[in-house]
Design a protein around this motif. Structure first.
Motif, PDB file in Angstrom:
ATOM      1  N   LEU A 147      -0.914 -28.705 -12.610  1.00  0.00           N
ATOM      2  CA  LEU A 147      -0.291 -27.574 -11.923  1.00  0.00           C
ATOM      3  C   LEU A 147      -1.014 -26.269 -12.174  1.00  0.00           C
ATOM      4  O   LEU A 147      -0.748 -25.280 -11.492  1.00  0.00           O
TER       5      LEU A 147
ATOM      6  N   TYR B 101      -2.247 -23.979  -9.462  1.00  0.00           N
ATOM      7  CA  TYR B 101      -1.251 -23.399  -8.577  1.00  0.00           C
ATOM      8  C   TYR B 101      -0.456 -22.280  -9.243  1.00  0.00           C
ATOM      9  O   TYR B 101       0.306 -21.588  -8.599  1.00  0.00           O
TER      10      TYR B 101
ATOM     11  N   VAL C 232      -0.688 -36.379  -2.967  1.00  0.00           N
ATOM     12  CA  VAL C 232       0.427 -35.478  -3.289  1.00  0.00           C
ATOM     13  C   VAL C 232       1.619 -36.205  -3.911  1.00  0.00           C
ATOM     14  O   VAL C 232       2.151 -35.773  -4.940  1.00  0.00           O
TER      15      VAL C 232
ATOM     16  N   ILE D  79       0.983 -36.816  -7.535  1.00  0.00           N
ATOM     17  CA  ILE D  79       1.117 -35.611  -8.361  1.00  0.00           C
ATOM     18  C   ILE D  79       2.589 -35.312  -8.611  1.00  0.00           C
ATOM     19  O   ILE D  79       3.017 -35.098  -9.746  1.00  0.00           O
ATOM     20  N   LEU D  80       3.373 -35.336  -7.538  1.00  0.00           N
ATOM     21  CA  LEU D  80       4.792 -35.008  -7.689  1.00  0.00           C
ATOM     22  C   LEU D  80       5.481 -36.014  -8.608  1.00  0.00           C
ATOM     23  O   LEU D  80       6.327 -35.660  -9.425  1.00  0.00           O
ATOM     24  N   ARG D  81       5.109 -37.278  -8.478  1.00  0.00           N
ATOM     25  CA  ARG D  81       5.713 -38.305  -9.322  1.00  0.00           C
ATOM     26  C   ARG D  81       5.371 -38.032 -10.788  1.00  0.00           C
ATOM     27  O   ARG D  81       6.227 -38.096 -11.671  1.00  0.00           O
TER      28      ARG D  81
ATOM     29  N   ILE E  35       4.463 -35.246 -12.281  1.00  0.00           N
ATOM     30  CA  ILE E  35       5.146 -34.057 -12.785  1.00  0.00           C
ATOM     31  C   ILE E  35       6.619 -34.334 -12.983  1.00  0.00           C
ATOM     32  O   ILE E  35       7.244 -33.877 -13.950  1.00  0.00           O
ATOM     33  N   GLY E  36       7.191 -35.093 -12.055  1.00  0.00           N
ATOM     34  CA  GLY E  36       8.604 -35.416 -12.177  1.00  0.00           C
ATOM     35  C   GLY E  36       8.904 -36.162 -13.460  1.00  0.00           C
ATOM     36  O   GLY E  36       9.889 -35.885 -14.149  1.00  0.00           O
TER      37      GLY E  36
END
Lengths: 228, 228
Positions: free
Chosen positions: A88, A91, A127, A130-132, A134-135
């Motif tokens: 992250l 960003y 994507v 990445i979201l997984r 971070i989750g």
DNA sequence: CCGTCAACATGACGGCCGTCATGGATGTGG
DNA sequence: CCACATCCATGACGGCCGTCATGTTGACGG
């Protein structure tokens, strides 16, 4: 450039983080990044740095930690082979309060932040990964908060040992100092708890290493495992 | 469908979460979601649920919390107007251990998980916003872990009050019970700390509300030396 | 106006664990 | 092979805070 061997690249192919991502997309990362090496106990980034690049560990181990103004240090994350760090970072413009260092001699693939963001927009297939990731990290952080509420040091140490066992197998090459920084307690309390576990025959300890003989006994308490 | 008034839609236009996203993309969300209302103290989701939909709060307040088997409850997050909840849910197949409830009468925009994922892939411009939001949440969780290490209940309560003040202004409409669940302590300890703060003239308290007169004093970390 | 309940407030006690201290074991370098 | 650093191990003490107990205040309904 021949910075990376084929076997190193294969590390990524089979890494859980990249699950479901086409191999050619994964290998594109090697084109936009370069290899960096960190000797043991050197800093990858210091506190307050605006860490721009994304790292993927190819071998070794990164320790992500922070320390409070009273000097106590806590380890948030251990990043092992095939895992990403600072996904992250590109960003977030603000400086983070974390520091990263090499817990062992570590070789990484480093990708500059803007190159990584370009990569993501060019290959949106990544994507969800990445979201997984971070989750999972977010859930893990919340689990640790719950843990710290419970306040029972014994339980925390046991869960740390159990989690480390699942991630690294046995024997665990960590000192009581390192364990205590993950569990959020002191080396003394950690040693006391491990002394009890030793008396119960659940573990045996030597200097800098812990052998776990009865992993199930460590899980006897509580739900949920943290991702360290 | 005329589920949403123009002023409600404007809430999203100015919401920090959507910063930089074109208005027409934002408004597309109203087409794929529907409005739901939760009376005070009702559950949006229970523990263990695989929470699929994404929620955006249009008015009211959601409390995201969890409780350990010893019965202690901790509040992770307060989601106010214009903020999203469960952004990552659609990407995580596993059940979470969190529960969400309405801290006040709350009206939400609800978007089913697969529709949200489709929206994201169709409008990748929003991906950086999602990552930024999650990143802030992750940093916040890590901060709380550091806080809990410090172990000083007084400091935790003060930091909670300071944070709530920044988010909601004054007066704060929370009971000591709610404060304690955020700070990770008991109502008694919270009341004791607030008693001292009251004696110092930093806050005044009434039933269910806290007025903060000296926000800067709450950020003072050397509380212990002041107390003697 | 009063009964009831929830929240506020405060005192007392006790246990967990962080801190300090001491000593022994183990690995390392010259 | 010895000096030294690091880590392991364990005991003693004290303070913070969670728990319980008790009483008061304020809100609300009939």
């Amino acid at each position: 450039m021949a910075q990376f061997t084929q076997s190193e690249k294969d590390v990524f192919r089979t890494a859980p983080f990249f699950k479901g991502v086409p191999a050619d997309v994964v290998f594109r990362l090697f084109d936009i990044g370069d290899a960096v090496h960190f000797p043991k106990n050197t800093h990858v980034s210091a506190i307050g740095d605006t860490v721009d690049p994304v790292f993927f560990v190819m071998s070794g181990l990164l320790r992500i930690s922070a320390c409070s103004e009273s000097g106590r240090r806590i380890t948030f994350l251990l990043v092992k082979r095939g895992e990403p760090y600072n996904l992250l970072g590109p960003y977030l413009d603000c400086g983070r309060f974390l520091e990263a260092e090499a817990a062992r001699p570590t070789r990484c693939l480093r990708i500059q932040g803007n190159q990584f963001m370009t990569f993501v927009t060019d290959h949106p297939v990544i994507v969800p990964n990445i979201l997984r990731w971070i989750g999972i990290g977010l859930d893990s952080a919340n689990s640790r908060i719950l843990d710290l509420m419970e306040k029972k040091v014994e339980n925390r140490v046991m869960r740390v040992l159990s989690t480390l066992y699942e991630k690294f197998g046995t024997p665990l090459l960590f000192t009581s100092q390192e364990i205590s920084e993950i569990a959020g307690t002191t080396p003394e309390s950690t040693l006391r708890t491990m002394g009890q576990l030793r008396d119960m025959g659940i573990i045996t300890t030597q200097r800098g290493q812990i052998r776990i003989h009865d992993p199930a006994a460590l899980k006897n308490i509580e739900f949920g495992s943290l991702k360290i």
